[in-house]
Design a protein around this motif. Sequence first.
Motif, PDB file in Angstrom:
ATOM      1  N   TYR A 294      89.076  58.449   9.608  1.00 61.50           N
ATOM      2  CA  TYR A 294      88.480  58.228   8.298  1.00 61.50           C
ATOM      3  C   TYR A 294      89.433  58.724   7.212  1.00 61.50           C
ATOM      4  O   TYR A 294      90.279  59.596   7.454  1.00 61.50           O
ATOM      5  CB  TYR A 294      87.148  58.963   8.179  1.00 61.50           C
ATOM      6  N   THR A 295      89.263  58.214   5.996  1.00 58.73           N
ATOM      7  CA  THR A 295      90.111  58.634   4.892  1.00 58.73           C
ATOM      8  C   THR A 295      89.313  58.688   3.599  1.00 58.73           C
ATOM      9  O   THR A 295      88.286  57.997   3.448  1.00 58.73           O
ATOM     10  CB  THR A 295      91.317  57.683   4.728  1.00 58.73           C
ATOM     11  N   VAL A 296      89.780  59.518   2.681  1.00 57.70           N
ATOM     12  CA  VAL A 296      89.183  59.657   1.361  1.00 57.70           C
ATOM     13  C   VAL A 296      90.269  60.175   0.424  1.00 57.70           C
ATOM     14  O   VAL A 296      91.132  60.954   0.851  1.00 57.70           O
ATOM     15  CB  VAL A 296      87.973  60.635   1.400  1.00 57.70           C
ATOM     16  N   PRO A 297      90.300  59.747  -0.848  1.00 58.49           N
ATOM     17  CA  PRO A 297      91.283  60.313  -1.784  1.00 58.49           C
ATOM     18  C   PRO A 297      91.099  61.820  -1.922  1.00 58.49           C
ATOM     19  O   PRO A 297      89.961  62.318  -1.900  1.00 58.49           O
ATOM     20  CB  PRO A 297      90.967  59.590  -3.100  1.00 58.49           C
ATOM     21  N   MET A 298      92.187  62.548  -2.063  1.00 53.48           N
ATOM     22  CA  MET A 298      92.083  63.991  -2.246  1.00 53.48           C
ATOM     23  C   MET A 298      91.383  64.334  -3.551  1.00 53.48           C
ATOM     24  O   MET A 298      90.856  65.436  -3.715  1.00 53.48           O
ATOM     25  CB  MET A 298      93.478  64.621  -2.211  1.00 53.48           C
ATOM     26  N   SER A 299      91.349  63.391  -4.478  1.00 53.14           N
ATOM     27  CA  SER A 299      90.641  63.619  -5.733  1.00 53.14           C
ATOM     28  C   SER A 299      89.131  63.590  -5.557  1.00 53.14           C
ATOM     29  O   SER A 299      88.381  63.994  -6.445  1.00 53.14           O
ATOM     30  CB  SER A 299      91.051  62.562  -6.758  1.00 53.14           C
ATOM     31  N   GLY A 300      88.667  63.098  -4.385  1.00 45.64           N
ATOM     32  CA  GLY A 300      87.245  63.057  -4.100  1.00 45.64           C
ATOM     33  C   GLY A 300      86.739  61.644  -3.895  1.00 45.64           C
ATOM     34  O   GLY A 300      87.394  60.666  -4.272  1.00 45.64           O
ATOM     35  N   GLY A 301      85.583  61.535  -3.262  1.00 49.50           N
ATOM     36  CA  GLY A 301      85.000  60.222  -3.028  1.00 49.50           C
ATOM     37  C   GLY A 301      84.227  60.188  -1.727  1.00 49.50           C
ATOM     38  O   GLY A 301      83.890  61.228  -1.159  1.00 49.50           O
ATOM     39  N   VAL A 302      83.972  58.959  -1.260  1.00 53.27           N
ATOM     40  CA  VAL A 302      83.199  58.746  -0.041  1.00 53.27           C
ATOM     41  C   VAL A 302      84.148  58.468   1.109  1.00 53.27           C
ATOM     42  O   VAL A 302      85.078  57.659   0.992  1.00 53.27           O
ATOM     43  CB  VAL A 302      82.216  57.571  -0.209  1.00 53.27           C
ATOM     44  N   LEU A 303      83.922  59.111   2.234  1.00 50.49           N
ATOM     45  CA  LEU A 303      84.757  58.939   3.418  1.00 50.49           C
ATOM     46  C   LEU A 303      84.614  57.515   3.944  1.00 50.49           C
ATOM     47  O   LEU A 303      83.504  56.997   4.062  1.00 50.49           O
ATOM     48  CB  LEU A 303      84.328  59.946   4.473  1.00 50.49           C
ATOM     49  N   ALA A 304      85.738  56.880   4.277  1.00 48.96           N
ATOM     50  CA  ALA A 304      85.720  55.498   4.763  1.00 48.96           C
ATOM     51  C   ALA A 304      86.461  55.404   6.088  1.00 48.96           C
ATOM     52  O   ALA A 304      87.540  55.983   6.263  1.00 48.96           O
ATOM     53  CB  ALA A 304      86.371  54.567   3.739  1.00 48.96           C
ATOM     54  N   LEU A 305      85.894  54.647   7.031  1.00 47.65           N
ATOM     55  CA  LEU A 305      86.530  54.414   8.335  1.00 47.65           C
ATOM     56  C   LEU A 305      87.712  53.469   8.167  1.00 47.65           C
ATOM     57  O   LEU A 305      87.604  52.409   7.550  1.00 47.65           O
ATOM     58  CB  LEU A 305      85.515  53.820   9.302  1.00 47.65           C
ATOM     59  N   MET A 306      88.860  53.831   8.750  1.00 45.53           N
ATOM     60  CA  MET A 306      90.012  52.942   8.760  1.00 45.53           C
ATOM     61  C   MET A 306      89.749  51.837   9.775  1.00 45.53           C
ATOM     62  O   MET A 306      89.418  52.118  10.932  1.00 45.53           O
ATOM     63  CB  MET A 306      91.284  53.715   9.115  1.00 45.53           C
ATOM     64  N   PRO A 307      89.867  50.574   9.377  1.00 48.89           N
ATOM     65  CA  PRO A 307      89.560  49.458  10.281  1.00 48.89           C
ATOM     66  C   PRO A 307      90.340  49.542  11.589  1.00 48.89           C
ATOM     67  O   PRO A 307      91.534  49.855  11.609  1.00 48.89           O
ATOM     68  CB  PRO A 307      89.975  48.225   9.471  1.00 48.89           C
ATOM     69  N   GLY A 308      89.644  49.282  12.694  1.00 48.92           N
ATOM     70  CA  GLY A 308      90.278  49.244  13.998  1.00 48.92           C
ATOM     71  C   GLY A 308      90.482  50.587  14.655  1.00 48.92           C
ATOM     72  O   GLY A 308      91.106  50.678  15.700  1.00 48.92           O
ATOM     73  N   THR A 309      89.956  51.669  14.067  1.00 50.37           N
ATOM     74  CA  THR A 309      90.206  53.016  14.611  1.00 50.37           C
ATOM     75  C   THR A 309      88.952  53.653  15.194  1.00 50.37           C
ATOM     76  O   THR A 309      88.951  54.854  15.471  1.00 50.37           O
ATOM     77  CB  THR A 309      90.753  53.957  13.525  1.00 50.37           C
ATOM     78  N   ASP A 310      87.885  52.898  15.418  1.00 51.39           N
ATOM     79  CA  ASP A 310      86.603  53.497  15.761  1.00 51.39           C
ATOM     80  C   ASP A 310      86.618  54.225  17.100  1.00 51.39           C
ATOM     81  O   ASP A 310      85.731  55.040  17.363  1.00 51.39           O
ATOM     82  CB  ASP A 310      85.499  52.438  15.749  1.00 51.39           C
ATOM     83  N   ARG A 311      87.615  53.975  17.974  1.00 51.15           N
ATOM     84  CA  ARG A 311      87.675  54.663  19.272  1.00 51.15           C
ATOM     85  C   ARG A 311      88.768  55.731  19.318  1.00 51.15           C
ATOM     86  O   ARG A 311      89.019  56.314  20.371  1.00 51.15           O
ATOM     87  CB  ARG A 311      87.920  53.636  20.379  1.00 51.15           C
ATOM     88  N   LEU A 312      89.400  55.993  18.202  1.00 54.46           N
ATOM     89  CA  LEU A 312      90.571  56.873  18.192  1.00 54.46           C
ATOM     90  C   LEU A 312      90.243  58.279  17.705  1.00 54.46           C
ATOM     91  O   LEU A 312      89.298  58.493  16.951  1.00 54.46           O
ATOM     92  CB  LEU A 312      91.665  56.281  17.298  1.00 54.46           C
ATOM     93  N   HIS A 313      91.096  59.231  18.154  1.00 57.93           N
ATOM     94  CA  HIS A 313      90.998  60.630  17.744  1.00 57.93           C
ATOM     95  C   HIS A 313      92.386  61.098  17.330  1.00 57.93           C
ATOM     96  O   HIS A 313      93.327  61.047  18.122  1.00 57.93           O
ATOM     97  CB  HIS A 313      90.492  61.504  18.891  1.00 57.93           C
ATOM     98  N   LEU A 314      92.530  61.584  16.096  1.00 60.66           N
ATOM     99  CA  LEU A 314      93.818  62.094  15.640  1.00 60.66           C
ATOM    100  C   LEU A 314      94.252  63.265  16.504  1.00 60.66           C
ATOM    101  O   LEU A 314      93.458  64.144  16.834  1.00 60.66           O
ATOM    102  CB  LEU A 314      93.733  62.545  14.184  1.00 60.66           C
ATOM    103  N   MET A 315      95.542  63.279  16.859  1.00 59.22           N
ATOM    104  CA  MET A 315      96.068  64.417  17.605  1.00 59.22           C
ATOM    105  C   MET A 315      97.309  65.003  16.941  1.00 59.22           C
ATOM    106  O   MET A 315      97.557  66.199  17.046  1.00 59.22           O
ATOM    107  CB  MET A 315      96.366  64.049  19.059  1.00 59.22           C
ATOM    108  N   GLN A 316      98.092  64.213  16.242  1.00 57.91           N
ATOM    109  CA  GLN A 316      99.224  64.706  15.454  1.00 57.91           C
ATOM    110  C   GLN A 316      99.565  63.607  14.468  1.00 57.91           C
ATOM    111  O   GLN A 316      99.992  62.535  14.868  1.00 57.91           O
ATOM    112  CB  GLN A 316     100.429  65.037  16.343  1.00 57.91           C
ATOM    113  N   TRP A 317      99.339  63.863  13.190  1.00 60.52           N
ATOM    114  CA  TRP A 317      99.474  62.827  12.182  1.00 60.52           C
ATOM    115  C   TRP A 317     100.851  62.162  12.255  1.00 60.52           C
ATOM    116  O   TRP A 317     101.860  62.839  12.347  1.00 60.52           O
ATOM    117  CB  TRP A 317      99.248  63.416  10.780  1.00 60.52           C
TER     118      TRP A 317
END
Length: 399
Positions: free
Chosen positions: A223-246
């Motif tokens: 998911y991503t959101v601007p650092m300035s604030g807002g609503v968290l949004a799912l990045m398309p195609g990533t629904d089965r993924l888990h971040l491990m090292q950016w």
Amino acid sequence: MNIEDLLREALADMSVEAEPPPPSRFLRSAPARPRRRWGVALVSAAVVAALVGGSTFLIEKLSAAGPEPADRTVVLPPKPAPPRPLKEIWPGAVHTLPLELQNGLEFAPQVFLDDRTLLVRTGEGPKPGFWAYDLRTGQARRHITFAAPAGTDHTSYVTMSAGQLLWFTVGPGGMLDIFTVPVGGGTARKVTSINQTMKYGDIDLMAVAGGKLYLSRRKGGVYTVPMSGGVLALMPGTDRLHLMQWPWAAYPQPPMARGYMPRGDVIVNVLTGERMGRFKDPDESASPWDCLLVWCVQASTNEARRRDGSGAHQMPGLSYDHAPVLDRFKTLTTRDDTVRVFLYDLATGDTADLGIREKAGTRQASSLLEQTSLHPYNAPVLFYRLNGRMVVVDLTAID
């Protein structure tokens, strides 16, 4: 109780619904000071372009095996050397501190703000204090002004990314609020809120890039959101993924009994869509391999090898945590009646003795095993109590 029973008991205490042991469940992905960053060579030039000019998120349907990885040149470590004292191997990364600040408060290290300053937390409850501790003078000053929301049940440990400090709170109904402050300190600011149901929050890892906050959740999804604030949004195609090292994320999600770590059979660059699978092991048993970008380990056999299958070797001790932190470090222990703990470096073969000696099966041994358990979602800081002092190891300071 033998050592295997002790380890099973310690790991059971680290289940998904248990309080994560310190120092954190998050991996600092972008230090504020110049340091050697492991795994950076795996990020292609396209990542930089994506950060500057935006990106298209086109991730193909994943398979457990995935494609063969591209050629990755990694120096083969020598045969693991006999253990030596921690301070002897990495003197610049090891700090021995008192158990209390000069104001009498006990503390827990969070992240290194720079080479001489450690961010520490005081208070076990949901309303902690955050202090900048000067490693040379022992002086501490208030670093963050932060008032937890009303009804807060849990305040996470701090992670650092792209010049920002990040943490979250969990309050009534599972509401999760994410806060940030510059590495230089100041007043905390809320970035966003998430509705979720886990007692200690459902976030795997947080990272900042290109003015945006990126995170993944235990149920899957980046998911991503601007650092300035807002609503968290799912990045398309990533629904089965888990971040491990950016910006790399893993698939598949492990069984719940395995705790927090994705197995990493397939890793995906969420900015470019690049994928890498791992070697095929014809002898793989019910105990899977845990992989990061370069190294994979198997706890049941104490074996390590690279993602492409090369560099296979036995680690010099019993593995009781998950994939290597910073794609490099593991904590290992002995199998006899006396618990000894080692910090093992897969990149060099160095094995450091942490100085721990406890009778197996005791509460003290169980506590030390929990304290020294490393996890890829931790901030890369190892700390534990020894002989009335606190030993703090900055893993990012090890060349």
